[in-house]
Design a protein around this motif. Structure first.
Motif, PDB file in Angstrom:
ATOM      1  N   LEU A 197     -12.488   3.431   3.853  1.00 13.03           N
ATOM      2  CA  LEU A 197     -11.437   3.374   2.835  1.00 13.03           C
ATOM      3  C   LEU A 197     -10.456   4.543   2.929  1.00 13.03           C
ATOM      4  O   LEU A 197      -9.700   4.809   2.005  1.00 13.03           O
ATOM      5  CB  LEU A 197     -12.062   3.317   1.432  1.00 13.03           C
ATOM      6  CG  LEU A 197     -12.897   2.061   1.136  1.00 13.03           C
ATOM      7  CD1 LEU A 197     -13.481   2.112  -0.273  1.00 13.03           C
ATOM      8  CD2 LEU A 197     -12.071   0.791   1.306  1.00 13.03           C
TER       9      LEU A 197
ATOM     10  N   HIS B 106      -6.044   1.443   0.730  1.00 13.04           N
ATOM     11  CA  HIS B 106      -5.202   0.381   0.179  1.00 13.04           C
ATOM     12  C   HIS B 106      -4.359   0.853  -0.994  1.00 13.04           C
ATOM     13  O   HIS B 106      -3.699   0.036  -1.632  1.00 13.04           O
ATOM     14  CB  HIS B 106      -6.085  -0.785  -0.276  1.00 13.04           C
ATOM     15  CG  HIS B 106      -6.888  -1.385   0.829  1.00 13.04           C
ATOM     16  ND1 HIS B 106      -8.203  -1.035   1.066  1.00 13.04           N
ATOM     17  CD2 HIS B 106      -6.569  -2.291   1.778  1.00 13.04           C
ATOM     18  CE1 HIS B 106      -8.653  -1.719   2.104  1.00 13.04           C
ATOM     19  NE2 HIS B 106      -7.688  -2.481   2.562  1.00 13.04           N
ATOM     20  N   SER B 107      -4.390   2.149  -1.302  1.00 11.56           N
ATOM     21  CA  SER B 107      -3.802   2.602  -2.559  1.00 11.56           C
ATOM     22  C   SER B 107      -2.397   3.169  -2.440  1.00 11.56           C
ATOM     23  O   SER B 107      -2.182   4.224  -1.842  1.00 11.56           O
ATOM     24  CB  SER B 107      -4.712   3.648  -3.201  1.00 11.56           C
ATOM     25  OG  SER B 107      -4.135   4.102  -4.394  1.00 11.56           O
TER      26      SER B 107
ATOM     27  N   LEU C 123     -15.819  -3.768   4.313  1.00  9.56           N
ATOM     28  CA  LEU C 123     -15.433  -2.397   3.978  1.00  9.56           C
ATOM     29  C   LEU C 123     -16.554  -1.648   3.271  1.00  9.56           C
ATOM     30  O   LEU C 123     -16.721  -0.449   3.449  1.00  9.56           O
ATOM     31  CB  LEU C 123     -14.183  -2.411   3.096  1.00  9.56           C
ATOM     32  CG  LEU C 123     -12.886  -2.809   3.801  1.00  9.56           C
ATOM     33  CD1 LEU C 123     -11.798  -3.125   2.789  1.00  9.56           C
ATOM     34  CD2 LEU C 123     -12.420  -1.707   4.737  1.00  9.56           C
TER      35      LEU C 123
ATOM     36  N   LEU D 127     -10.976   0.346  -7.528  1.00 11.90           N
ATOM     37  CA  LEU D 127     -11.458  -0.385  -6.359  1.00 11.90           C
ATOM     38  C   LEU D 127     -11.210  -1.868  -6.613  1.00 11.90           C
ATOM     39  O   LEU D 127     -11.803  -2.454  -7.517  1.00 11.90           O
ATOM     40  CB  LEU D 127     -12.952  -0.121  -6.144  1.00 11.90           C
ATOM     41  CG  LEU D 127     -13.535  -0.729  -4.871  1.00 11.90           C
ATOM     42  CD1 LEU D 127     -13.013  -0.011  -3.637  1.00 11.90           C
ATOM     43  CD2 LEU D 127     -15.053  -0.663  -4.896  1.00 11.90           C
TER      44      LEU D 127
ATOM     45  N   GLU E 280     -16.338   2.390 -10.136  1.00 10.50           N
ATOM     46  CA  GLU E 280     -15.797   3.680  -9.711  1.00 10.50           C
ATOM     47  C   GLU E 280     -16.002   4.765 -10.765  1.00 10.50           C
ATOM     48  O   GLU E 280     -15.884   5.947 -10.465  1.00 10.50           O
ATOM     49  CB  GLU E 280     -14.315   3.562  -9.313  1.00 10.50           C
ATOM     50  CG  GLU E 280     -13.360   3.303 -10.457  1.00 10.50           C
ATOM     51  CD  GLU E 280     -12.786   1.881 -10.449  1.00 10.50           C
ATOM     52  OE1 GLU E 280     -13.150   1.109  -9.544  1.00 10.50           O
ATOM     53  OE2 GLU E 280     -11.995   1.560 -11.342  1.00 10.50           O
TER      54      GLU E 280
ATOM     55  N   GLY F 205     -11.862   7.551  -3.889  1.00 15.45           N
ATOM     56  CA  GLY F 205     -12.056   6.107  -3.813  1.00 15.45           C
ATOM     57  C   GLY F 205     -11.317   5.456  -2.660  1.00 15.45           C
ATOM     58  O   GLY F 205     -11.310   5.977  -1.545  1.00 15.45           O
ATOM     59  N   ASP F 206     -10.685   4.330  -2.946  1.00 21.51           N
ATOM     60  CA  ASP F 206     -10.027   3.527  -1.914  1.00 21.51           C
ATOM     61  C   ASP F 206      -8.621   4.062  -1.632  1.00 21.51           C
ATOM     62  O   ASP F 206      -7.640   3.561  -2.163  1.00 21.51           O
ATOM     63  CB  ASP F 206      -9.973   2.064  -2.382  1.00 21.51           C
ATOM     64  CG  ASP F 206      -9.331   1.152  -1.342  1.00 21.51           C
ATOM     65  OD1 ASP F 206      -8.988   1.648  -0.243  1.00 21.51           O
ATOM     66  OD2 ASP F 206      -9.181  -0.048  -1.622  1.00 21.51           O
TER      67      ASP F 206
ATOM     68  N   ARG G 244       0.834  -1.196   0.000  1.00 18.16           N
ATOM     69  CA  ARG G 244       0.000   0.000   0.000  1.00 18.16           C
ATOM     70  C   ARG G 244       0.871   1.249   0.000  1.00 18.16           C
ATOM     71  O   ARG G 244       0.366   2.356   0.148  1.00 18.16           O
ATOM     72  CB  ARG G 244      -0.842   0.063   1.276  1.00 18.16           C
ATOM     73  CG  ARG G 244      -1.682  -1.145   1.539  1.00 18.16           C
ATOM     74  CD  ARG G 244      -2.352  -0.966   2.905  1.00 18.16           C
ATOM     75  NE  ARG G 244      -3.192  -2.101   3.225  1.00 18.16           N
ATOM     76  CZ  ARG G 244      -3.940  -2.172   4.308  1.00 18.16           C
ATOM     77  NH1 ARG G 244      -3.948  -1.158   5.165  1.00 18.16           N
ATOM     78  NH2 ARG G 244      -4.691  -3.225   4.556  1.00 18.16           N
TER      79      ARG G 244
ATOM     80  N   PHE H 287     -21.392   1.529  -3.644  1.00 16.28           N
ATOM     81  CA  PHE H 287     -20.176   2.342  -3.803  1.00 16.28           C
ATOM     82  C   PHE H 287     -20.337   3.278  -4.992  1.00 16.28           C
ATOM     83  O   PHE H 287     -20.030   4.473  -4.914  1.00 16.28           O
ATOM     84  CB  PHE H 287     -18.948   1.439  -3.992  1.00 16.28           C
ATOM     85  CG  PHE H 287     -17.660   2.217  -4.133  1.00 16.28           C
ATOM     86  CD1 PHE H 287     -17.035   2.770  -3.022  1.00 16.28           C
ATOM     87  CD2 PHE H 287     -17.088   2.418  -5.378  1.00 16.28           C
ATOM     88  CE1 PHE H 287     -15.863   3.502  -3.149  1.00 16.28           C
ATOM     89  CE2 PHE H 287     -15.910   3.159  -5.517  1.00 16.28           C
ATOM     90  CZ  PHE H 287     -15.301   3.697  -4.394  1.00 16.28           C
TER      91      PHE H 287
ATOM     92  N   GLY I 219     -13.783   9.748   0.041  1.00 19.77           N
ATOM     93  CA  GLY I 219     -14.110   8.331   0.171  1.00 19.77           C
ATOM     94  C   GLY I 219     -14.853   8.072   1.457  1.00 19.77           C
ATOM     95  O   GLY I 219     -14.955   8.959   2.322  1.00 19.77           O
TER      96      GLY I 219
ATOM     97  N   ARG J  50     -11.868  -5.900  -2.205  1.00 21.86           N
ATOM     98  CA  ARG J  50     -12.382  -4.945  -1.221  1.00 21.86           C
ATOM     99  C   ARG J  50     -13.910  -4.963  -1.183  1.00 21.86           C
ATOM    100  O   ARG J  50     -14.510  -4.421  -0.269  1.00 21.86           O
ATOM    101  CB  ARG J  50     -11.931  -3.523  -1.549  1.00 21.86           C
ATOM    102  CG  ARG J  50     -10.486  -3.356  -1.853  1.00 21.86           C
ATOM    103  CD  ARG J  50      -9.595  -3.622  -0.668  1.00 21.86           C
ATOM    104  NE  ARG J  50      -8.207  -3.546  -1.081  1.00 21.86           N
ATOM    105  CZ  ARG J  50      -7.252  -4.360  -0.683  1.00 21.86           C
ATOM    106  NH1 ARG J  50      -7.524  -5.339   0.163  1.00 21.86           N
ATOM    107  NH2 ARG J  50      -6.032  -4.211  -1.094  1.00 21.86           N
TER     108      ARG J  50
END
Lengths: 319, 427
Positions: free
Chosen positions: A207, A180-181, A247, A238, A285, A176-177, A146, A254, A203, A242
């Motif tokens: 997330l 984890h990005s 989440l 995404l 997304e 967005g996420d 990540r 989403f 987000g 996930r």
């Protein structure tokens, strides 16, 4: 302690993360990338800058796009490229990450392009090369856990500069996420270093990482509010996994809250650009109407990505 | 063997002694302080001029790695490290392979540790079979074999009904229960304190709530069952506050902290240093401040090394994949002294946390220089400095975030039951 990424002259030795690099260094990379975009338009798309050098693509995590663009970049610089897709099975055979590195170093490698599922793996490799006296080998982080994806961050900056010219008056939203990005982290460091006055992250709380505002960003949970007046919208992928677990309730929900539609995009500036690191999940997304619409610069991102990677590789190993 | 320890600054926190004095040892016990007993003829003397003479250290968490992990450490290597560190009594957690869940294993460990130069070993037996959190161990049998308490090392009992029954059963016999408070769900996949550093480095976080929620469960069950609970390796300010509040409401619970959490915080992870991968994770600066004050004011009862030798192969990995833990027994005394100096604490108060206070938690006859006590003694030079290097460590584990640091406090000699277990006076 010396910055692991710089040599004793302060030049780029490895590219591990954008965090800690100077604005001048980032600009120098972007400037160096510009001439390479023209190479792609020539009949003969090759330059001799890395002739005789061996570039090893060490991919401990599956990737098609990033690996391919690194491969193309290295080949256009005339390097010999060796692709190693190392899945979990070789680790189960007992060879550790550093054993693999030692073996490849013994094969007179000049550069490792590393993709790894664990944050910090390229740092570990760079530190190990330093400790074993093999630090003439350059390490380029092609995405670790990540943590960081610096060439993605740089190609995104190249893209923004291409369309917006100046960073210092922009409002940029990353959607967005974020949690984890690695892409988001590299984007945030690049944008704040280049002087973007307002970087927003948008987000749901599940997330967004803890204390993300400490990275110098404004946090929004309402996408409409967050997109108001922005110059650049950077969407994140995404990951499928996930969508299971706790989440998020569902991809549909989403999309409803955080998917980019024409209606939400209308809140941004009229000349806003829309970016995505790919691969896209259409309808999750991003709506196809946006992805294929006039604001999207998603395909130019891919083209610029090759030029930026050529610039990074030639700065590191081009002599 | 009669030994005369001359001219040292004798500090016995338990007795409130702090003065230049002589200590006399005979037949494995302390026979006098200040004046020699009548007719005392010495076989050997130790000149402790300029040194501090204190009770041998008591360490509440030392992994000897036997049985099962002999490639990481052996009883011989770690006992040599203990003696060189002034540690004369130690508790070892049950996370061996197999875990200390049956009497034979405990007897074997006790048998292997029977050596006059070895520190006294107090095994903590497994509370549940294989530490799996499902079935209770034969605690009475294990206690007969030598276990002084029962615990789960770093693993949690997920099923709260099992936890409640384990605590009830232990309470039946008055066995202490040692538990590490970490909710396994909130800590799932986590490798670092859930804060700014983990966010920046892209490391999966373990929130403070993982500690406080587990603490709430354990403390409530302690109230219900009347079990004598010892909470190991407290890591957060919020957790500490809960323990203090529980005590005010009449719940009996002691707790300890590790040397790493007393001196380091999540920022020390730096560039993904695997040496800073610890369990529980290093928390924020403000948590560390609270722990340092909590240990000083006695809210935290004891300081331990949480000694965990890990082989290089398991450490030289990306941060999240590296095995947690650090070697530490040899740094217990120097890091206690460093804390005392930084906090401007009187030495007796600091030394209490690694002598009489942990001895009380273990319920053993140790941690004091009172006449009649076993002659477990540590003589150290508080000003002698050394650099922590792989070579300077006797432990087979070389994994410590303190590598390269210059520390003060060198053990000159260690007596265990009146035997000279370590003599580093010329080192």
């Amino acid at each position: 302690m010396r910055n692991l990424q710089l040599n004793s002259h302060g030049e780029l030795q490895h590219l591990l993360t954008i965090e800690g690099l100077s604005r001048e260094m980032l600009i120098a990379i972007l400037d160096a990338a510009a001439p390479f975009t023209e190479v792609a338009e020539r009949e003969v798309k090759k330059l001799p800058l890395l002739r005789g050098k061996s570039v090893f693509n060490l991919f401990f995590e599956p990737s098609t796009r990033t690996r391919t663009t690194f491969e193309i970049a290295a080949k256009r610089l005339s390097a010999d490229v060796i692709n190693l897709n190392i899945d979990a099975s070789s680790t189960s055979k007992g060879e550790t990450l550093l054993d693999t590195v030692d073996n490849l170093a013994a094969m007179q490698a000049d550069m490792f392009v590393v993709r790894h599922g664990s944050s910090g793996a390229p740092h570990l490799i760079a530190e190990h090369l330093l400790a074993t006296g093999s630090d003439h080998i350059h390490v380029v982080n092609a995405g670790d856990g990540r943590h960081a994806h610096p060439t993605q961050g740089l190609l995104d900056m190249y893209t923004i500069r291409n369309y917006k010219k100046d960073f210092t008056g922009l409002t940029v939203a990353i959607v967005g996420d974020i949690l984890h990005s690695r892409v988001a982290r590299s984007q945030i460091h690049a944008l704040t270093t280049l002087g973007v006055p307002e970087v927003r992250v948008i987000g749901p709380k599940t997330l967004l990482p803890t204390s993300v505002e400490r990275l110098g960003v404004r946090v929004f949970h309402d996408m409409r509010e967050g997109l108001r007046g922005v110059d650049v919208v950077m969407m994140l992928r995404l990951q499928n996994e996930r969508m299971q677990g706790a989440l998020l309730p569902s991809p549909q929900e989403f999309f409803k809250s955080y998917g980019l539609t024409l209606e939400k995009l209308a809140l941004a500036k009229p000349d806003a650009i829309v970016m995505h690191p790919g691969p896209m999940n259409r309808g999750i997304e991003i709506d196809s109407a946006v992805a294929d619409g006039p604001h999207a610069v998603i395909l130019p991102q891919v083209t610029f990505g090759i030029a930026v990677r050529m610039a990074v590789m030639s700065m590191l190993a081009g002599g | 063997m009669k030994i005369h320890i001359k001219n040292g600054r004798v500090i016995d926190p338990a007795m409130g002694i702090d003065r230049i004095a002589d200590v006399y040892v005979a037949r494995g016990r302390i026979v006098a302080v200040d004046q020699a007993p009548q007719g005392f003829e010495t076989n050997g003397s130790v000149d402790a001029t300029g040194c501090i003479v204190c009770p041998g250290l008591v360490d509440l968490a030392v992994r000897l790695r036997e049985p099962g992990y002999e490639y990481r450490a052996t009883l011989e290597s770690e006992m040599a490290a203990a003696a060189a560190s002034g540690v004369t009594s130690l508790a070892c957690p049950p996370d061996t392979d197999p875990p200390l869940d049956e009497p034979g294993l405990v007897e074997m460990l006790k048998h292997r540790a029977r050596n006059p130069k070895f520190a006294h070993v107090y095994p903590v037996g497994a509370l549940t079979l294989k530490l799996a959190g499902q079935r209770l161990t034969e605690m009475a049998e294990l206690a007969e074999a030598g276990c002084i308490a029962f615990g789960q090392a770093n693993t949690a009992i997920v099923d709260t009904q099992v936890l409640a029954r384990a605590m009830q059963y232990a309470a039946t016999f008055g066995f202490p229960v040692w538990l590490q408070a970490q909710d396994p769900f909130l800590a799932k996949h986590g490798v670092a304190h859930d804060g700014e550093v983990a966010t920046r480095l892209g490391l999966a976080g373990i929130p403070v709530a993982a500690e406080t929620i587990a603490l709430a469960t354990i403390l409530q069950l302690a109230r219900e069952t009347g079990a004598q609970v010892h909470l190991t390796r407290i890591s957060s300010a919020a957790g500490l506050e809960m323990i203090a509040a529980a005590r005010r409401s009449g719940i009996f619970a002691t707790c300890d902290v590790a040397i790493h959490h007393l001196h380091l915080c999540d920022h020390d992870i730096g560039n993904f240093s695997p040496h800073a991968r610890l369990d529980p994770p290093l928390r924020s600066q403000s948590d560390r401040e609270a722990l340092r004050h909590g240990l000083a004011d006695g809210t935290i009862n004891a300081l331990c090394s949480d000694h965990t030798p890990v082989d290089d192969d398991a450490k030289q990995m990306p941060f999240g994949e590296a095995e947690p833990g650090a070697t530490g027994i040899e740094l217990l005394l120097p890091l206690t002294l460093k804390w005392a100096v930084e906090m401007k604490l009187p030495l007796p108060q600091a030394l209490a946390r690694i002598t009489c206070d942990p001895a009380r938690i273990l319920g053993i006859e140790a941690g004091s220089l009172a006449v009649g006590m076993p002659a477990d003694i540590c003589v150290f030079d508080p000003h002698a400095s050394f650099r922590v290097t792989r070579e300077s460590l006797k432990s087979q584990g070389k994994n410590t975030p303190f590598l390269g640091m210059e520390l003060q406090g060198k053990v000159r000699c260690t007596l265990i039951d009146g035997h000279l277990a370590h003599d580093g006076s010329w080192a």
